[in-house]
Motif scaffolding. Structure first.
Motif, PDB file in Angstrom:
ATOM      1  N   HIS A 110       0.594  -1.158   0.079  1.00 41.64           N
ATOM      2  CA  HIS A 110       0.142  -0.001  -0.040  1.00 41.64           C
ATOM      3  C   HIS A 110       0.974   1.295   0.040  1.00 41.64           C
ATOM      4  N   GLY A 111       2.081   1.246   0.331  1.00 39.29           N
ATOM      5  CA  GLY A 111       3.122   2.477   0.211  1.00 39.29           C
ATOM      6  C   GLY A 111       3.178   2.715  -1.168  1.00 39.29           C
ATOM      7  N   ALA A 112       3.147   1.774  -2.126  1.00 38.20           N
ATOM      8  CA  ALA A 112       3.185   2.022  -3.412  1.00 38.20           C
ATOM      9  C   ALA A 112       2.197   2.754  -4.052  1.00 38.20           C
ATOM     10  N   LEU A 113       0.702   2.580  -3.573  1.00 36.12           N
ATOM     11  CA  LEU A 113      -0.416   2.956  -3.813  1.00 36.12           C
ATOM     12  C   LEU A 113      -0.249   4.663  -3.443  1.00 36.12           C
ATOM     13  N   ALA A 114      -0.004   4.720  -2.317  1.00 30.89           N
ATOM     14  CA  ALA A 114       0.216   6.159  -1.827  1.00 30.89           C
ATOM     15  C   ALA A 114       1.286   6.940  -2.676  1.00 30.89           C
ATOM     16  N   GLY A 130      13.595  11.678 -10.105  1.00 34.80           N
ATOM     17  CA  GLY A 130      14.648  10.737  -9.727  1.00 34.80           C
ATOM     18  C   GLY A 130      15.016  10.838  -8.441  1.00 34.80           C
ATOM     19  N   SER A 131      16.194  10.489  -8.256  1.00 34.87           N
ATOM     20  CA  SER A 131      16.729  10.990  -6.860  1.00 34.87           C
ATOM     21  C   SER A 131      16.989  12.101  -6.276  1.00 34.87           C
ATOM     22  N   ARG A 132      16.769  12.987  -7.221  1.00 30.56           N
ATOM     23  CA  ARG A 132      16.867  14.503  -6.903  1.00 30.56           C
ATOM     24  C   ARG A 132      15.573  15.072  -6.186  1.00 30.56           C
ATOM     25  N   ILE A 186       4.277 -11.450  -1.223  1.00 32.46           N
ATOM     26  CA  ILE A 186       5.225 -11.363  -2.148  1.00 32.46           C
ATOM     27  C   ILE A 186       4.863 -10.653  -3.323  1.00 32.46           C
ATOM     28  N   VAL A 187       3.580 -10.718  -3.855  1.00 31.14           N
ATOM     29  CA  VAL A 187       3.174  -9.850  -5.057  1.00 31.14           C
ATOM     30  C   VAL A 187       3.190  -8.353  -4.983  1.00 31.14           C
ATOM     31  N   SER A 188       2.567  -8.269  -3.513  1.00 24.90           N
ATOM     32  CA  SER A 188       2.762  -6.792  -3.085  1.00 24.90           C
ATOM     33  C   SER A 188       3.892  -5.961  -2.860  1.00 24.90           C
ATOM     34  N   ILE A 189       5.014  -6.826  -2.486  1.00 24.30           N
ATOM     35  CA  ILE A 189       6.358  -6.366  -1.997  1.00 24.30           C
ATOM     36  C   ILE A 189       7.059  -5.934  -3.635  1.00 24.30           C
ATOM     37  N   ALA A 190       6.558  -7.072  -4.554  1.00 21.59           N
ATOM     38  CA  ALA A 190       7.190  -6.936  -5.821  1.00 21.59           C
ATOM     39  C   ALA A 190       6.748  -5.485  -6.402  1.00 21.59           C
ATOM     40  N   LEU A 191       5.439  -5.077  -6.503  1.00 22.24           N
ATOM     41  CA  LEU A 191       4.722  -4.126  -6.768  1.00 22.24           C
ATOM     42  C   LEU A 191       5.656  -2.574  -6.248  1.00 22.24           C
ATOM     43  N   VAL A 192       6.072  -2.836  -5.048  1.00 18.06           N
ATOM     44  CA  VAL A 192       6.757  -1.708  -4.367  1.00 18.06           C
ATOM     45  C   VAL A 192       8.025  -1.592  -4.941  1.00 18.06           C
ATOM     46  N   LEU A 193       8.659  -2.703  -5.152  1.00 17.44           N
ATOM     47  CA  LEU A 193      10.082  -2.502  -5.696  1.00 17.44           C
ATOM     48  C   LEU A 193      10.278  -2.218  -7.077  1.00 17.44           C
ATOM     49  N   ILE A 194       9.240  -2.614  -8.004  1.00 18.74           N
ATOM     50  CA  ILE A 194       8.827  -2.301  -9.333  1.00 18.74           C
ATOM     51  C   ILE A 194       8.743  -0.771  -9.526  1.00 18.74           C
ATOM     52  N   LEU A 204       9.631   1.537  -7.272  1.00 18.92           N
ATOM     53  CA  LEU A 204      10.563   2.304  -6.932  1.00 18.92           C
ATOM     54  C   LEU A 204      11.628   2.304  -7.915  1.00 18.92           C
ATOM     55  N   LEU A 205      11.940   1.402  -8.698  1.00 17.83           N
ATOM     56  CA  LEU A 205      12.875   1.340  -9.736  1.00 17.83           C
ATOM     57  C   LEU A 205      12.576   2.273 -10.888  1.00 17.83           C
ATOM     58  N   VAL A 206      11.324   1.923 -11.211  1.00 16.56           N
ATOM     59  CA  VAL A 206      10.530   2.823 -12.378  1.00 16.56           C
ATOM     60  C   VAL A 206      10.638   4.145 -11.974  1.00 16.56           C
ATOM     61  N   PHE A 207      10.315   4.787 -10.862  1.00 13.19           N
ATOM     62  CA  PHE A 207      10.510   6.240 -10.561  1.00 13.19           C
ATOM     63  C   PHE A 207      11.575   6.975 -10.225  1.00 13.19           C
TER      64      PHE A 207
END
Length: 341
Positions: free
Chosen positions: A60-64, A136-138, A114-122, A124-127
């Motif tokens: 849910h952190g990814a949705l936020a 990005g990181s800026r 595991i699927v919900s964790i994968a959503l967050v990591l994906i 994170l990499l995209v953004f």
């Protein structure tokens, strides 16, 4: 009597929440109150899925984060007014939750986690990688919706906005809890296979409540972006956020309307205290881990159900399993019986 006590408790809770800005001694304490309210909204939003269906999501952190970045990009790139952008972003995240739910809700238990964790990591990499759009990181700076307000007034306005969003999320949860739809969701939580065998459209119910949860989560994330004004993918798309929400809901009680709110008040306040006293050290993670262990061992249903059960036991008058009758009472009863004959 019970309904009256609940009404009184609700009034007291509302008065306490609404009076906090006037009692806060400085803007920092008020800003900490906004953070706690944000956690309360997010935990209540998480509880649409976790509380009703029993599915534990760490994503849910990814949705936020999507709600926050969606709002920020619509303001900075599309030029939309701040709160129009917030509404559009929330609707977009709710729509995006449909294909996500179609894929994720086909699995259960640990696989869903595991699927919900994968959503967050994906995400994170995209953004982080899409720096030409997201910064990005800026980071990404979000214009303030009320540029003429000083910082204390800015905090005060957003405190009440978060309080209103929390009230709306609680109302939606309460309505679902008392509906036939909510009854079907609870059947899924207790035994999904039996619920499906009895004719409950389990997958459709799960998808609908997941979309509702995503919409409220995105609203919280977008409102936070407008308040804080600076977004970082590492912070917005963090597995820790989902972990905190799970802890808050479990601590307060996932089957209780105000459980996530109570958990957010405890955990959110503790997090802000440890961060203020000890900086970015991992001590707050140790404290939250210990707290979770204590709750699971001694209050597995949460704090509010434990307190409610204790209160009900204290209110009951002690009764003996054997009726205690004095000799005089027994003699009186025998005389009445003889007269009746």
């Amino acid at each position: 009597m019970l309904s009256v006590s609940r009404a009184v408790g609700l009034v007291v809770l509302a008065a306490a929440v609404l009076s906090f800005p006037g009692l806060a001694p400085n803007p920092y304490i008020l800003s900490a109150g906004i953070v706690v309210l944000n956690y309360a909204v997010l935990a209540t939003s998480w509880n649409f899925v976790g509380g009703f269906t029993g599915y534990i999501s760490l994503g849910h952190g990814a949705l936020a984060g999507l709600g926050g970045y969606g709002t920020a990009l619509l303001v900075t790139k599309a030029g939309l007014p701040s709160f129009v952008a917030l509404a559009v972003a929330a609707l977009a995240v709710a729509a995006l939750a449909v294909p996500i739910g179609l894929a994720a809700l086909r699995v259960r238990g640990a696989s869903f986690v595991i699927v919900s964790i994968a959503l967050v990591l994906i995400l994170l990499l995209v953004f982080q990688s899409w720096s030409s759009v997201t910064g990005g990181s800026r980071g990404l700076v979000v214009p303030r919706p009320f540029p003429d307000l000083l910082r204390p007034e800015h905090h005060r306005v957003f405190y009440y906005l978060f309080a209103g969003l929390l009230a709306l999320a609680l109302l939606a949860w309460w309505v679902i809890d008392r509906s036939r739809f909510g009854l079907g969701l609870k059947a899924i939580r207790e035994d999904e296979d039996k619920a499906e065998a009895l004719g409950t459209p389990t997958f459709t119910y799960k998808l609908i409540v997941f979309v509702v949860s995503a919409g409220f989560t995105a609203l919280a994330g977008g409102l936070y972006a407008l308040w804080f004004g600076d977004l970082d993918p590492v912070f917005q798309f963090s597995i820790l956020t989902g972990s905190y929400l799970v802890l808050m809901a479990l601590l307060g009680g996932v089957r209780n309307l105000f459980g996530p709110l109570a958990g957010a008040l405890i955990v959110g306040t503790a997090l802000e205290y440890f961060k203020g006293q000890f900086g970015n050290t991992p001590l707050h993670l140790v404290a939250t881990g210990v707290l979770l262990g204590l709750v699971v061992m001694f209050m597995p249903d949460g704090v509010l159900p434990a307190i409610t059960g204790l209160w009900q036991r204290l209110r009951k008058s002690p009764q003996s399993s054997i009726r205690e009758v004095s000799a005089a009472d027994l003699q009186t009863e025998r005389q009445r019986a003889e007269v009746a004959k």
